[in-house]
Write an enzyme that holds these catalytic residues in place. Structure first.
Site, PDB file in Angstrom:
ATOM      1  N   ASP A 131       0.813  -1.342   0.359  1.00  0.00           N
ATOM      2  CA  ASP A 131       0.037   0.069  -0.307  1.00  0.00           C
ATOM      3  C   ASP A 131       0.782   1.335  -0.087  1.00  0.00           C
ATOM      4  OD1 ASP A 131      -2.585   1.784   0.382  1.00  0.00           O
ATOM      5  OD2 ASP A 131      -3.062   0.635   2.156  1.00  0.00           O
ATOM      6  N   ASP A 188     -10.776   1.367  -2.797  1.00  0.00           N
ATOM      7  CA  ASP A 188     -11.426   1.457  -1.405  1.00  0.00           C
ATOM      8  C   ASP A 188     -12.897   1.181  -1.802  1.00  0.00           C
ATOM      9  OD1 ASP A 188      -9.003   0.691  -0.644  1.00  0.00           O
ATOM     10  OD2 ASP A 188      -8.778   2.598   0.386  1.00  0.00           O
TER      11      ASP A 188
HETATM   12  C1  GLA Z   1      -5.816   1.840   2.893  1.00  0.00           C
HETATM   13  C2  GLA Z   1      -6.017   0.483   1.548  1.00  0.00           C
HETATM   14  C3  GLA Z   1      -6.965  -0.297   2.531  1.00  0.00           C
HETATM   15  C4  GLA Z   1      -6.465  -1.194   3.387  1.00  0.00           C
HETATM   16  C5  GLA Z   1      -6.293   0.296   4.111  1.00  0.00           C
HETATM   17  C6  GLA Z   1      -5.660  -0.275   6.045  1.00  0.00           C
HETATM   18  O1  GLA Z   1      -7.154   2.623   2.312  1.00  0.00           O
HETATM   19  O2  GLA Z   1      -6.774   0.925  -0.150  1.00  0.00           O
HETATM   20  O3  GLA Z   1      -8.012  -1.680   1.223  1.00  0.00           O
HETATM   21  O4  GLA Z   1      -5.416  -1.441   3.296  1.00  0.00           O
HETATM   22  O5  GLA Z   1      -5.221   1.158   3.065  1.00  0.00           O
HETATM   23  O6  GLA Z   1      -4.950   1.014   6.816  1.00  0.00           O
END
Ligand code: GLA
Length: 690
Positions: free
Chosen positions: A451, A519
């Site tokens: 990420d 997300d």
């Molecule tokens: C980001 C990712 C999510 C999740 C969060 C965790 O927003 O896109 O899928 O992994 O971080 O903090």
């Protein structure tokens, strides 16, 4: 015909792909002119091509140059901007030679007034309509003054003259990525850019231009994409004389770096695809190119994964994860990924990033027992990591406050309570390699969800006189780290993520196996996100989860089958709180996972056709159709769904009902989908009869 043809008399080069060709030549003043990018031509036909445009007045000059610098009567977007120590910017490039072999062409130039050499590199492949390009600038003086590079484009893509033009690209935001927009191309310089240090959610580094007459399955489309995961800029120029060109550069205002004697600067790759069969044809050409020449493991069947993020948030612990793993395995999940919250003091987003050891309160015996349980259940084991980030409230930051991007004495802007580690510093990249390598080795980690949850601010490196390089060097260090981990751990998979789809591009796809596209897991919102994603990137790389209803982000309730069907059009994952799903839901979910496993070679490796409220994939004799119905007013006519890409002479058997369909009827009359309720959906799996 050879892939690269050189006509020395005409001082012309032609690159040929199966369905397109690309022609350029030196004019009588030695300037490299663009002649053609479009339908295939023979060498004789290419030699007869006039220049795209040649306008010269006291007030204007337009030459359709392949890679213009500055100086002379040039007023358009330069591909190359340099500044010598004496302040001059004019460059005059003398052609010094070329090499052509195996589909590669390099054209070499030397600057007449200063110590610079330039190489323009092209590459084509026998089974792809993509043309790859990049540029390399070298300071070949042995001593003397450095030269400032202000812009080194990877490529400038010039279109043929047409009466009108339309521009397609995607815009977006967090949880609303990849919204396709298509409209008139302004007679102006249209700038698409990320100034954020990452590819960005706001716009993605590709453009498609057509003459306003292309459709999904017909018409000419010229598209181009930059393979780069940092800041970037694509300027689409349309002049009053009708010239259209897209200039692709890594770095939002160019590189702005100092090139010392002996130094070289090489751009990332920019790729162009010409398609004569519409936007759908262009997308299929992109997908096939990515599968053949970008993805590290294209033949893989992406596993069905489970991710705990939406179920638990930061509230992860061994018991809870075991329970989710048990339920996921019962559904047929093949890869279990524990998301954020497993390390350091990470109980929310305010602390712990940078301290990559399992949290002792939540995993008293480390991660080994959970990893073993996941494997006992027959699944592979994956972990969320965010290597480029640190919370100020962490042991790492307390020990190394100077490791982050910052400027002396200036504020350090926090976003999501975190700062960006400067991977351009070798000791930072080495630290990241050390813990990632150890983590993967010790736990046999099969999958990293990598990420990157904030953008660059105050992107400085005090003490480094050439600190602007870090915008590029950070990205290159991330690439190098991923490449090294993959080569040392051949089974390791990497999922690209940046707050959802903020790092989606051909550069990251060269070292990852899939992308977390957004997300936003609401299946209705996902239709647009996925539609935009698939314009360039292959559906098999597009992570799509089934989550809870009502959706935690949008509050919208949707049927389980609808949520599954939309997620089954990419790389299927499940991200809901399985402890709250009813026995009926779990049983139906298991059936749908099994069904996905039957259709996934077609979805992940097939040819994509976008239909009205449906997507269709064709892979060898197999066809998969996923159709959905949106909210519709009572009485609206129900129109049969006309399928594409079928053999009109063939018959196709429905593998569920045994029914036989004629290809010609499915294409001409269409399929009666039987979708009568809003938010109902249907999945059809056909096989062509031999
Ligand atoms: C980001 C990712 C999510 C999740 C969060 C965790 O927003 O896109 O899928 O992994 O971080 O903090």
């Amino acid at each position: 015909m050879t892939a690269v043809h050189h006509d020395s008399a005409a001082r012309l080069w032609m690159l040929s792909t199966p369905n397109s060709c690309y022609v350029l030549r030196l004019d009588d003043q030695g300037r490299l002119r663009h002649l053609h990018w479009g339908a295939p031509l023979t060498p004789d036909q290419a030699a007869a091509l006039p220049c795209v445009l040649d306008v010269a007045t006291n007030f204007d000059g337009e030459l359709a140059e392949e890679y213009p610098g500055e100086g002379g009567a040039r007023f358009g977007v330069p591909a190359l901007r340099v500044r010598y120590a004496d302040g001059s910017r004019t460059t005059v490039w003398d052609h010094t030679g070329h090499t052509a072999e195996d589909g590669r062409l390099t054209l070499a130039f030397r600057e007449r007034h200063g110590p610079l050499a330039l190489e323009l590199r092209y590459r084509v492949h026998p089974d792809s309509d993509a043309v790859e390009r990049r540029a390399l600038v070298r300071h070949d003086g042995t001593d003397g003054e450095p030269v400032l590079l202000q812009q080194v484009a990877a490529a400038r893509w010039t279109l043929p003259l047409r009466a009108d033009y339309r521009l397609s690209h995607v815009t977006g935001a967090w949880s609303a990525e990849n919204q396709l927009t298509r409209g008139p191309l302004a007679r102006a310089e249209t700038v698409l850019t990320s100034r954020r240090g990452i590819t960005g959610h706001q716009v993605n580094p590709w453009v498609a231009v057509d003459a306003g007459d292309a459709g999904e399955e017909h018409g000419e489309v010229w598209s181009s994409a930059l393979a780069w995961s940092g800041s970037w800029r694509i300027t689409v120029e349309r002049t009053v004389h009708g010239l259209v060109a897209a200039t692709h550069t890594a770095g939002h205002e160019g590189p702005a770096v100092t090139l010392a004697p002996g130094g070289t600067w090489e751009t990332p790759v920019s790729v162009g695809v010409y398609a004569a069969d519409g936007f759908g044809g262009a997308s299929r050409a992109w997908h096939s190119y990515a599968r053949s020449y970008v993805l590290p493991r294209p033949a893989e069947l992406r596993p069905v994964l489970y991710n705990s993020w939406e179920a638990t948030g930061f509230d992860v612990g061994e018991q809870g994860q075991r329970e989710l793993a048990r339920r996921a395995a019962a559904l047929g999940v093949e890869l279990f990924v524990m998301d954020d919250g497993w390390f350091g003091a990470r109980k929310d987003d305010s602390a712990g990033l940078g301290d990559w050891t399992p949290a002792p309160d939540r995993f008293p015996d480390g991660l080994a027992p959970l990893a073993a349980e996941v494997r006992r259940l027959g699944m592979r084991f994956g972990l969320w990591v965010e290597p480029e980030m640190v919370n100020p409230d962490s042991d790492l930051y307390r020990a190394h406050p100077d490791w982050v991007l910052h400027e002396q004495g200036r504020p350090r802007t926090e976003l999501r309570n975190q700062l960006v580690l400067n991977f351009a510093r070798p000791e930072v990249a080495a630290w990241a390699h050390d813990w990632l390598d150890r983590l993967v080795r010790e736990h046999g980690v099969d999958h990293l969800k990598w990420d990157m949850n904030r953008v660059f601010t105050e992107a400085g490196h005090p003490g480094d006189p050439d600190a602007d390089r870090l915008w590029h060097d950070h990205v290159r260090a991330v690439y190098a780290l991923m490449d090294r981990l993959r080569s040392d751990h051949p089974g390791l998979r990497i999922e690209a993520c940046s707050g959802g789809g903020g790092r989606t591009d051909l550069g990251i796809l060269a070292r990852t196996d899939q992308v977390w596209a957004s997300d936003n897991t609401d299946a209705l919102d996902r239709i647009a996100v996925q539609h935009g994603y698939g314009q360039v990137y292959p559906p098999g790389t597009m992570g799509a989860w089934v989550t809870d209803s009502p959706n935690p982000l949008t509050g919208r309730a949707l049927p389980l089958e609808f949520r599954f069907h939309l997620a089954m059009t990419g790389a299927l994952g499940i991200g809901g709180d399985l402890t709250a799903w009813s026995e009926d839901e779990l049983a139906r979910a298991a059936e749908l996972v099994a069904r996905y496993k039957r259709i996934r070679p077609v979805v992940q490796h097939g040819r994509l056709y976008r239909l009205a409220d449906a997507v269709q994939y064709v892979h060898g004799p197999e066809v998969v159709l996923v159709a959905w119905r949106l909210a519709r007013p009572h009485g609206a006519p129900v129109v049969p769904l006309r399928m594409a890409g079928l053999d009109p002479l063939a018959r196709y058997r429905d593998l569920d009902t045994g029914e036989l369909h004629h290809g010609a009827v499915l294409a001409a009359r269409g399929l009666t989908t039987g979708l009568t309720r809003d938010h109902s959906s249907r999945l059809l799996h056909l096989r062509q009869e031999s």
